[in-house]
Design an enzyme around this catalytic site. Structure first.
Site, mmCIF file in Angstrom:
data_model
loop_
_atom_site.group_PDB
_atom_site.id
_atom_site.type_symbol
_atom_site.label_atom_id
_atom_site.label_comp_id
_atom_site.label_asym_id
_atom_site.label_seq_id
_atom_site.Cartn_x
_atom_site.Cartn_y
_atom_site.Cartn_z
ATOM 1 N N GLU A 111 0.836 -1.193 0.000
ATOM 2 C CA GLU A 111 0.000 0.000 0.000
ATOM 3 C C GLU A 111 0.877 1.250 0.000
ATOM 4 O O GLU A 111 1.939 1.265 0.620
ATOM 5 C CB GLU A 111 -0.900 0.019 1.234
ATOM 6 C CG GLU A 111 -1.730 -1.235 1.420
ATOM 7 C CD GLU A 111 -2.547 -1.210 2.703
ATOM 8 O OE1 GLU A 111 -2.624 -0.132 3.344
ATOM 9 O OE2 GLU A 111 -3.086 -2.261 3.073
ATOM 10 N N GLU A 154 -9.847 4.793 3.158
ATOM 11 C CA GLU A 154 -10.071 3.898 4.292
ATOM 12 C C GLU A 154 -10.018 4.722 5.566
ATOM 13 O O GLU A 154 -9.260 5.698 5.663
ATOM 14 C CB GLU A 154 -9.006 2.801 4.344
ATOM 15 C CG GLU A 154 -9.129 1.849 5.516
ATOM 16 C CD GLU A 154 -7.968 0.863 5.605
ATOM 17 O OE1 GLU A 154 -7.918 0.101 6.597
ATOM 18 O OE2 GLU A 154 -7.106 0.861 4.720
#
Length: 394
Positions: free
Chosen positions: A200, A312
């Site tokens: 990520e 997120e």
């Protein structure tokens, strides 16, 4: 490829060291002399001898460490590792679309660290937080404690993929508690549940990790579905190469509602020659920030199977803002986005992503939503929302 035995030994060593720190440091708890010494030892592990130190305008300190003495190279799979200093030629020749948005100049001043050194954010003892008896330094908090929420899109079908490039609009969303985080990211993944490999990269606001409420570049990777995982340099693995841009660096200026739109161009790409996963900066991918050596992974060793883009959040109620803090329906200048999205279906072959190839994942539609489409800036996802006390969760 790293063996499961070697990776298990690394994870066990890190977990033992972290858990041995016991209670303290966070919340004003007292710690024993032995625990204090262990914390100092861990800090020494993170902070390598500096040839030069650079203090930024917001008082961050980056230590310029010998490139071959950085934490990554303590990984047992990287013994005698030869550092890859630049991408393969095909990446340097690839040109992206020209963005109409502003890119903040976030690199360390005066060219950054001296040649032969790389910037590593300095870790203070106060930066090693604890949660009860379980320290959470550099790791995502246990999902069983509080919920994670997403407003993101991914590929409809699993396939052979070799990376992605995108422009990430940057805001400064509000979080209500130190343990909350909110982020915008791109991520690549491979492998079956519950042992997925993930890489990520993006920007986040995460006061527990960074000590402030500013948006910063971050990276994270895992080889076992997040049972063990790390941000930035908090465990061995990610090899820093750039002398001026580093995970942990603050992004400024940022976008304001109805104002100038700022953002960063990031790419996670499988290198054709070395097999490493590269983290590249810029629309022309001209700055190699660093890379994850292929030896770290099993499922991601050869290719990815899915790529995702979006936002997120994590933490207790009221949930934090995501993106601009406004719903994507408000559109350009008011909602957060990722655009100019490209994917690599073959090593070295980049193409525009088609929205029809994707599906969306929205877990708390009363708090966060997403819209996918296409414009002259390529495929985009607008996402985010105000957070709060969501009555409806998917």
């Amino acid at each position: 490829m790293a063996s499961n035995t070697d990776l298990s030994k690394l994870v066990i060593w890190m977990v033992f060291l972290l858990h041995s720190l016991g209670n303290g440091l966070a919340g004003g708890r007292n710690i024993t002399t032995e625990q204090s010494l262990q914390v100092k030892a861990y800090r020494k592990f993170l902070n390598r001898p500096a040839i030069k130190s650079i203090k930024t305008t917001n008082r961050d300190i980056f230590d310029c460490v010998d490139i071959y003495k950085q934490p990554a190279l303590d990984h047992p799979q990287l013994k005698n590792h030869t550092i890859q200093m630049r991408p393969s030629t095909y990446l340097m020749e690839t040109k992206n679309k020209t963005s109409t948005f502003e890119v903040p100049n976030i690199g360390l001043k005066n060219g950054g660290c001296p040649f032969g050194t790389v910037p590593i954010p300095r870790t203070q003892i106060k930066d090693i937080p604890m949660a009860g008896s379980h320290p959470r330094f550099g790791q995502k908090d246990d999902e069983r404690n509080f919920p994670h929420h997403w407003a993101a899109m991914g590929m409809k079908e699993r396939q052979s993929l070799y990376g992605t490039a995108a422009f990430l609009n940057v805001w400064k969303p509000k979080v209500q508690h130190d343990i909350q985080f909110t982020l915008s990211q791109i991520w690549v993944t491979a492998g079956p549940y519950p042992d997925e490999n993930y890489i990520e990269a993006g920007w986040h606001v995460y006061p527990k990790l960074n000590g402030d409420y500013e948006p910063r570049i971050f990276i994270l990777w895992t080889v076992d579905g997040y049972r063990s995982h790390c941000y930035n340099f908090q465990c061995q693995g990610f090899v820093q190469v750039s002398r001026k841009i580093s995970p942990g660096i603050r992004i400024a200026p940022v976008t304001t509602y109805g104002g100038t739109q700022y953002g960063i161009s990031l790419s996670i790409v499988k290198d054709m020659r070395s097999g490493n996963w590269l983290l590249l900066w810029g629309e022309d991918q001209s700055e190699l920030i660093g890379y994850w050596p292929k030896q770290l992974f099993n499922h991601l060793a050869d290719k990815a199977e899915d790529i995702q883009w979006g936002g997120e959040t994590y933490g207790p109620l009221p949930f934090p803002e995501m993106g601009s803090g406004h719903f994507p329906e408000e559109g350009a200048g008011k909602a957060c986005f990722i655009n100019n999205i490209r994917v690599y279906n073959n090593p070295g072959t980049k193409r525009d992503l088609d929205p029809s190839e994707t599906h969306t994942k929205t877990t708390a539609p009363d708090c966060y939503r997403s819209i996918v489409g296409r414009s002259e800036e390529g495929t985009y996802i607008y996402f985010g929302g105000p957070g709060g006390n969501c009555a409806r969760q998917a």
